[in-house]
Write an enzyme that holds these catalytic residues in place. Structure first.
Site, mmCIF file in Angstrom:
data_model
loop_
_atom_site.group_PDB
_atom_site.id
_atom_site.type_symbol
_atom_site.label_atom_id
_atom_site.label_comp_id
_atom_site.label_asym_id
_atom_site.label_seq_id
_atom_site.Cartn_x
_atom_site.Cartn_y
_atom_site.Cartn_z
ATOM 1 N N ASN A 61 0.864 -1.428 -0.135
ATOM 2 C CA ASN A 61 0.078 -0.005 0.027
ATOM 3 C C ASN A 61 0.959 1.288 -0.080
ATOM 4 O O ASN A 61 1.982 1.385 0.110
ATOM 5 C CB ASN A 61 -0.997 -0.169 1.135
ATOM 6 C CG ASN A 61 -2.179 -0.908 0.775
ATOM 7 O OD1 ASN A 61 -3.286 -0.464 0.259
ATOM 8 N ND2 ASN A 61 -2.011 -2.168 1.215
ATOM 9 N N HIS A 91 23.496 0.669 9.394
ATOM 10 C CA HIS A 91 24.620 1.511 9.393
ATOM 11 C C HIS A 91 25.589 0.580 10.386
ATOM 12 O O HIS A 91 25.144 0.593 11.641
ATOM 13 C CB HIS A 91 24.533 2.858 9.532
ATOM 14 C CG HIS A 91 23.924 3.527 8.448
ATOM 15 N ND1 HIS A 91 24.559 4.037 7.434
ATOM 16 C CD2 HIS A 91 22.784 3.759 8.029
ATOM 17 C CE1 HIS A 91 23.866 4.465 6.490
ATOM 18 N NE2 HIS A 91 22.609 4.286 6.898
ATOM 19 N N ALA A 138 0.056 -1.835 14.034
ATOM 20 C CA ALA A 138 0.286 -0.866 13.392
ATOM 21 C C ALA A 138 1.294 -0.057 14.103
ATOM 22 O O ALA A 138 1.202 -0.125 15.457
ATOM 23 C CB ALA A 138 -1.128 0.154 12.930
ATOM 24 N N THR A 143 12.395 -5.827 15.347
ATOM 25 C CA THR A 143 13.751 -6.032 15.691
ATOM 26 C C THR A 143 14.196 -7.387 15.892
ATOM 27 O O THR A 143 15.353 -7.413 15.730
ATOM 28 C CB THR A 143 14.202 -5.233 16.885
ATOM 29 O OG1 THR A 143 13.459 -5.673 17.817
ATOM 30 C CG2 THR A 143 13.911 -3.813 16.868
ATOM 31 N N LYS A 144 13.312 -8.181 15.931
ATOM 32 C CA LYS A 144 13.704 -9.611 16.011
ATOM 33 C C LYS A 144 12.488 -10.593 15.377
ATOM 34 O O LYS A 144 11.537 -10.061 15.088
ATOM 35 C CB LYS A 144 13.822 -10.109 17.395
ATOM 36 C CG LYS A 144 12.515 -10.053 18.267
ATOM 37 C CD LYS A 144 12.728 -10.052 19.846
ATOM 38 C CE LYS A 144 11.708 -9.794 20.650
ATOM 39 N NZ LYS A 144 11.887 -10.066 21.865
ATOM 40 N N ARG A 161 -0.251 -12.169 21.343
ATOM 41 C CA ARG A 161 -0.865 -13.254 21.320
ATOM 42 C C ARG A 161 -0.513 -13.982 20.050
ATOM 43 O O ARG A 161 -0.282 -13.712 19.349
ATOM 44 C CB ARG A 161 -2.310 -13.160 21.715
ATOM 45 C CG ARG A 161 -3.293 -12.515 20.363
ATOM 46 C CD ARG A 161 -4.620 -12.316 20.789
ATOM 47 N NE ARG A 161 -5.400 -11.857 19.527
ATOM 48 C CZ ARG A 161 -5.994 -12.631 18.511
ATOM 49 N NH1 ARG A 161 -5.783 -14.125 18.531
ATOM 50 N NH2 ARG A 161 -6.484 -11.817 17.789
#
Length: 163
Positions: A61, A91, A138, A143-144, A161
């Site tokens: 989108n 970086h 949202a 990060t994992k 959940r």
């Protein structure tokens, strides 16, 4: 002179691409877009030397940015809401004496499996694997890795959940 591989953009059947989307192989790499996928207004797909593979029946989108540096793979039936960032690159900033912009980059890649829904305004960071059927709330920063059928959200994204 040896053969030079030229970057390619391959589109499947019935692919809808907005005229305002930017789809480019910059610095090498390839882009593949599966059948019946839609790329909406203002989307950027830029390889930066890596590959971007998008499966069938996906919806990318408005104003989402997807880079290819370390390779981005998106499975089938994936929904990506507007204003998301999917960047398989980081970086390097280990030295305090050298400006960050001069320390280089690392790229591990991003894998998004089939039937994933990524909500509006999410950032998916380098090295992440998002499992089949996962939902990313949202505004999340992923990060994992996210396991199959997990619902995650937050900054950084945490398990809410299981579906």
């Amino acid at each position: 002179m040896g053969k030079v591989d030229m970057p390619t953009i391959v589109k499947g059947d019935q692919v809808l691409i907005s005229p305002t989307a930017v789809i480019e192989c910059r610095g090498g790499g390839n882009i593949s877009i599966g059948n019946e996928t839609e790329i909406l207004d203002g989307v950027l797909l830029l390889t930066y030397g890596g590959n971007i593979t998008i499966g069938a029946r996906c919806s990318i989108n408005a104003y989402t940015v997807i880079y290819g540096h370390g390779n981005t793979t998106i499975g089938d039936d994936v929904l990506i809401a507007g204003h998301c960032m999917i960047i398989p690159n980081q970086h390097v900033f280990t030295s305090k004496e050298i400006p960050i912009r001069l320390q280089g980059n690392s790229s591990k890649g991003i894998m998004i499996e089939n039937d994933v829904w990524i909500g509006h305004g999410c950032s998916i960071l380098d090295g992440v694997h998002i499992g089949t059927g996962a939902v990313i709330g949202a505004g999340s920063v992923v990060t994992k890795d996210v396991q199959d059928f997990a619902v995650v959200g937050g900054v950084p994204a945490e398990l809410i959940r299981m579906r």
